[in-house]
Write a protein that holds these residues in place. Structure first.
Motif, PDB file in Angstrom:
ATOM      1  N   SER B  25      64.466 -46.016  -2.696  1.00  0.00           N
ATOM      2  CA  SER B  25      64.412 -45.078  -3.706  1.00  0.00           C
ATOM      3  C   SER B  25      64.076 -45.377  -5.178  1.00  0.00           C
ATOM      4  CB  SER B  25      65.783 -44.220  -4.000  1.00  0.00           C
ATOM      5  OG  SER B  25      65.672 -42.865  -4.689  1.00  0.00           O
ATOM      6  N   PHE B  28      60.356 -46.024  -4.738  1.00  0.00           N
ATOM      7  CA  PHE B  28      59.646 -44.684  -4.425  1.00  0.00           C
ATOM      8  C   PHE B  28      59.684 -43.897  -5.886  1.00  0.00           C
ATOM      9  CE2 PHE B  28      59.396 -40.266  -2.910  1.00  0.00           C
ATOM     10  CZ  PHE B  28      57.996 -40.272  -2.581  1.00  0.00           C
ATOM     11  N   GLY B  29      60.783 -44.041  -6.382  1.00  0.00           N
ATOM     12  CA  GLY B  29      60.813 -42.969  -7.752  1.00  0.00           C
ATOM     13  C   GLY B  29      60.168 -43.300  -8.782  1.00  0.00           C
ATOM     14  N   SER B  30      59.968 -44.789  -8.816  1.00  0.00           N
ATOM     15  CA  SER B  30      59.218 -45.425 -10.047  1.00  0.00           C
ATOM     16  C   SER B  30      57.687 -45.532  -9.716  1.00  0.00           C
ATOM     17  CB  SER B  30      59.681 -46.766 -10.374  1.00  0.00           C
ATOM     18  OG  SER B  30      61.044 -46.981 -10.545  1.00  0.00           O
ATOM     19  N   THR B  31      57.410 -45.675  -8.506  1.00  0.00           N
ATOM     20  CA  THR B  31      55.859 -46.049  -8.354  1.00  0.00           C
ATOM     21  C   THR B  31      55.209 -44.960  -7.462  1.00  0.00           C
ATOM     22  OG1 THR B  31      56.362 -47.208  -6.395  1.00  0.00           O
ATOM     23  CG2 THR B  31      56.139 -48.490  -8.319  1.00  0.00           C
ATOM     24  N   ARG B  32      55.923 -44.090  -6.693  1.00  0.00           N
ATOM     25  CA  ARG B  32      55.565 -42.821  -5.901  1.00  0.00           C
ATOM     26  C   ARG B  32      54.701 -43.631  -4.731  1.00  0.00           C
ATOM     27  NH1 ARG B  32      58.784 -38.970  -6.716  1.00  0.00           N
ATOM     28  NH2 ARG B  32      59.294 -38.956  -8.763  1.00  0.00           N
ATOM     29  N   PHE B  34      55.159 -44.995  -1.035  1.00  0.00           N
ATOM     30  CA  PHE B  34      56.005 -44.959   0.188  1.00  0.00           C
ATOM     31  C   PHE B  34      56.171 -46.275   0.689  1.00  0.00           C
ATOM     32  CE2 PHE B  34      57.658 -42.940   4.038  1.00  0.00           C
ATOM     33  CZ  PHE B  34      58.536 -42.196   3.654  1.00  0.00           C
ATOM     34  N   GLN B  87      45.076 -48.704  -4.516  1.00  0.00           N
ATOM     35  CA  GLN B  87      45.180 -47.912  -5.501  1.00  0.00           C
ATOM     36  C   GLN B  87      44.051 -47.849  -6.696  1.00  0.00           C
ATOM     37  OE1 GLN B  87      49.469 -48.688  -6.770  1.00  0.00           O
ATOM     38  NE2 GLN B  87      49.870 -46.643  -5.919  1.00  0.00           N
ATOM     39  N   PHE B  93      47.565 -41.526  -1.284  1.00  0.00           N
ATOM     40  CA  PHE B  93      48.961 -41.876  -1.012  1.00  0.00           C
ATOM     41  C   PHE B  93      48.972 -42.122   0.464  1.00  0.00           C
ATOM     42  CE2 PHE B  93      52.944 -39.958   0.976  1.00  0.00           C
ATOM     43  CZ  PHE B  93      53.949 -40.706   0.113  1.00  0.00           C
ATOM     44  N   SER B 173      58.927 -43.524 -13.781  1.00  0.00           N
ATOM     45  CA  SER B 173      59.107 -42.654 -12.966  1.00  0.00           C
ATOM     46  C   SER B 173      59.029 -41.018 -13.334  1.00  0.00           C
ATOM     47  CB  SER B 173      60.502 -42.565 -12.268  1.00  0.00           C
ATOM     48  OG  SER B 173      61.376 -42.366 -13.403  1.00  0.00           O
ATOM     49  N   SER B 190      55.411 -51.747 -12.194  1.00  0.00           N
ATOM     50  CA  SER B 190      55.512 -51.289 -10.688  1.00  0.00           C
ATOM     51  C   SER B 190      56.112 -52.777 -10.201  1.00  0.00           C
ATOM     52  CB  SER B 190      54.018 -50.944 -10.416  1.00  0.00           C
ATOM     53  OG  SER B 190      54.188 -51.042  -8.741  1.00  0.00           O
ATOM     54  N   GLY B 236      64.023 -39.341  -5.995  1.00  0.00           N
ATOM     55  CA  GLY B 236      64.108 -39.705  -7.175  1.00  0.00           C
ATOM     56  C   GLY B 236      65.460 -40.084  -7.949  1.00  0.00           C
TER      57      GLY B 236
END
Lengths: 373, 290
Positions: B25, B28-32, B34, B87, B93, B173, B190, B236
């Motif tokens: 989490s 994922f929350g900080s960098t989006r 997956f 990226q 994504f 985030s 990141s 998040g």
């Protein structure tokens, strides 16, 4: 012009490659193996292929056939769907007349492919009793689980005086078959199935299941699973206060169980195999296996060695008669010959394509196991 | 007594799920991103510790240090050399997700090749249960799991609220553009997120290796649970992921009180389904507004 030249060069290269492949295959007889080579049951694939590879080497060294025998390995992952994809490739693309199979669920799934294409499929690892009823083109060189349960249950109830069984069984045709056999065999000798715990194939946490098993107050825990899951069940059961006798079927005949400290003392059934036998085929197999792999052979290795040698004997017979090596002819030849000298002694097929062998009960001791009955 | 036993088991398993889910989490929350390969980090950490401690006979503290460093470095390397280049080239994504999935498969096969494809376990007397009351068994690892989870969560809370990097990660985030305005480098942040998130799997990996054992495919299950816990807890929200992990561990074990074992894992997904239908924002997630 340049484009046309490139296209021509590409065509020439493809033609050369196709010709080379055809030339190579003209000197070879290819059989297939639809075995688990990846995933949590890959260790079985390693064990099975050791026996099969040894047989291939022996067949070629002794020039049993007019051409070099080669094996095309495909990965079933011990799952029915990838197993069928692999079987279709073997029969439709590689066009093998004979393929090795393993695991009850995979074998049941590929049997229609074998029947439809008249390709012989030989199982040396799956033990679900249903495997005896998969048609003319599906053969078993391993005795099936019903014989294993029939050997284990009277021994535990009559000789060890252990009557209360809990079965931990995988959600698979193998698990269902062992449940059915325990329901049949236990009442015959005064035993009782006091718990049935069905687990998913990919379950990894068994502490809670151990608690459920303890609640049933059993004297025996029968584990009907395979691969890494068996070791996980044993370890977590022992860690969580289950001290009762653990027993299983021939699925325990793998190095991972032998090396698991918590499995020490567990009992399992297997076909009778005397590794000290003076029978020349068995003696040769044991010596060669030890020399090639640096360890003692096991039942699975012997079964897949036998499966490949069986093909070689049948194909040799067909070549002598000048007949083509096809699935149909191999079946006809097997029925004509009937009995074969293979590892473990004489192997005789029943009408349904399965073999009956005497059984033995083994104990896990961390040194390859020893026979207790 | 069975209920109490299952409750104890559920808390132990839930604590380990919570640790792993919080790591996922956080990333994922900080960098989006997956980060499906989070499960691979778990597997690697477990196997490195196993190889050093159980096979090579190294002191456990040294094995722990190497496994921790290995997990952190693996997370950072994946971010730097796989995700960042994708990226940079406007990778979507989904492209990053596929790359992450690929890493999982590669690691699974490499682990299988290097350490064997069977089951191994970290042998420790701490995984042996003791009978606390008639019919109630608990291993010392149960207490260690809960303690490790509490220590990690307190440490993480302190880090995120009291340190500059922690606050920057929270800002990342919330609003990556604003982070740039303040002169911070989102790429470097990141890497911090990946290092920290990867470190959080280590206690879970080691304790799982001692209690349930390790197999190369173990990461898949871990990933599935982490994802479910993140959704249940609210995407998040680290607090939510921790609660989600604990809830799933409890649900998986308590289901055995009344249901057959074959249904216990399905219960996880029933919980997930119920949250998606009735509380899509999870425990602590924010409801999206138009």
């Amino acid at each position: 012009m340049l484009t046309r030249l490139r296209a021509l060069a590409g065509f020439a290269a493809a033609a050369i490659a196709a010709f080379a492949a055809a030339a190579a295959s003209a000197d070879e007889i290819t059989i297939g193996a639809d075995l688990p080579l990846s995933g949590p049951n890959a260790q079985y694939g390693d064990t099975f292929s050791q026996g099969a590879n040894l047989a291939i080497a022996d067949v070629n060294a002794e020039h049993m056939l007019s051409k070099t025998l080669v094996m095309d390995y495909e990965d079933s992952q011990a799952l029915p769907q990838p197993g069928v994809v692999a079987a279709n490739k073997l029969v439709s693309v590689v066009r093998v007349p004979y393929m090795l199979s393993a695991f009850t669920s995979v074998s049941k799934a590929i049997a229609p492919v074998a029947e439809r294409s008249k390709t012989v499929a030989v199982n040396g690892g799956g033990v679900g009793p249903d495997l005896a009823e998969l048609g003319d083109y599906f053969w078993n060189v391993i005795p099936l689980a019903n014989y294993e349960v029939r050997a284990m249950v009277p021994y535990l109830v009559n000789e060890r005086k252990l009557k209360r069984f809990v079965l931990v069984y995988v959600d698979d045709p193998l698990g269902d078959a062992i449940l059915k056999d325990l329901h049949t065999e236990l009442p015959k000798v005064g035993g009782e199935l006091v718990g049935e715990l069905k687990i998913p194939r990919d379950a990894e946490q068994f502490a809670g299941i151990a608690a459920r098993a303890r609640e049933a107050k059993p004297e025996v825990i029968y584990i009907a699973s395979f691969g890494a899951q068996q070791s996980q069940i044993i370890k977590q059961f022992r860690d969580n206060g289950v001290s009762q006798q653990i027993v299983s079927y021939s699925g325990f005949a793998i190095p991972a169980i032998d090396q698991e400290p918590e499995a020490k003392g567990a009992l399992y059934t297997s076909q009778r195999m005397d590794w000290e036998s003076n029978d020349p085929v068995t003696k040769h197999f044991v010596t060669e296996f030890k020399a090639k792999y640096g360890k003692a052979p096991n039942y699975y290795g012997a079964n897949y060695y036998n499966a490949v040698m069986l093909f070689a004997i049948l194909a040799q017979g067909l070549e002598k008669k000048g007949e083509a090596i096809t699935g149909e002819n191999l079946l006809k030849e097997r029925k004509a010959v009937g009995t074969f000298n293979l590892v473990g002694g004489k192997m005789e097929f029943q009408a349904n394509g399965s073999v009956i062998m005497p059984m033995q009960i083994n104990e896990v001791d961390g040194k390859g196991g020893h026979i207790v009955k | 007594m069975l209920f109490l036993q299952l409750l104890v088991n559920g808390i132990q398993v839930g604590a380990l799920y919570a640790l792993t889910a919080v790591g996922f989490s956080l990333i994922f929350g900080s960098t989006r991103i997956f980060h499906v390969a989070h499960g691979a980090t778990f597997t690697l950490a477990g196997y490195v510790f196993y190889e050093l401690y159980s096979v090579a006979g190294a002191p456990w503290i040294a094995a722990l240090a190497v496994a921790t460093a290995g997990a952190g470095i693996f997370g950072v390397l994946v971010d730097r050399f796989v995700y960042a280049p994708i990226q940079r080239h406007e990778g979507s994504f989904f492209t990053v997700f596929v790359a992450s999935f690929g890493i999982t498969i590669v690691v699974q096969n490499l682990v299988g090749t290097a350490f064997g494809r069977g089951f191994v376990s970290i042998s420790s007397p701490l995984s042996r249960s003791v009978e606390l009351a008639p019919g109630l068994y608990a291993p010392p690892t149960a207490a260690i799991s809960v303690l490790a989870a509490v220590v990690c969560f307190v440490g993480l809370h302190f880090f995120l609220t009291r340190t500059h990097i922690g606050m920057a990660l929270r800002a990342l985030s919330e609003n990556p553009d604003l982070v740039r305005v303040f002169g911070l480098d989102p790429r470097r942040l990141s890497s911090y997120a990946f290092a920290l998130g990867s470190l959080l799997v280590v206690p879970g990996a080691l304790l799982t290796g001692a209690t349930a054992g390790l197999s190369p495919a173990l990461g898949n299950h871990v990933m599935l649970i982490s994802l479910a816990a993140t959704i249940v807890g609210g995407v998040g929200s680290l607090r939510g992921a921790a609660c989600g992990g604990l809830l799933l561990g409890l649900a998986e074990n308590l289901a055995l009180w009344q249901l057959d074992p074959q249904w216990s894992e399905a219960v996880t997904f029933v919980v997930l389904f119920l949250f998606i239908v009735f509380r899509p924002a999870g425990f602590f997630g924010r409801v999206a507004t138009q």
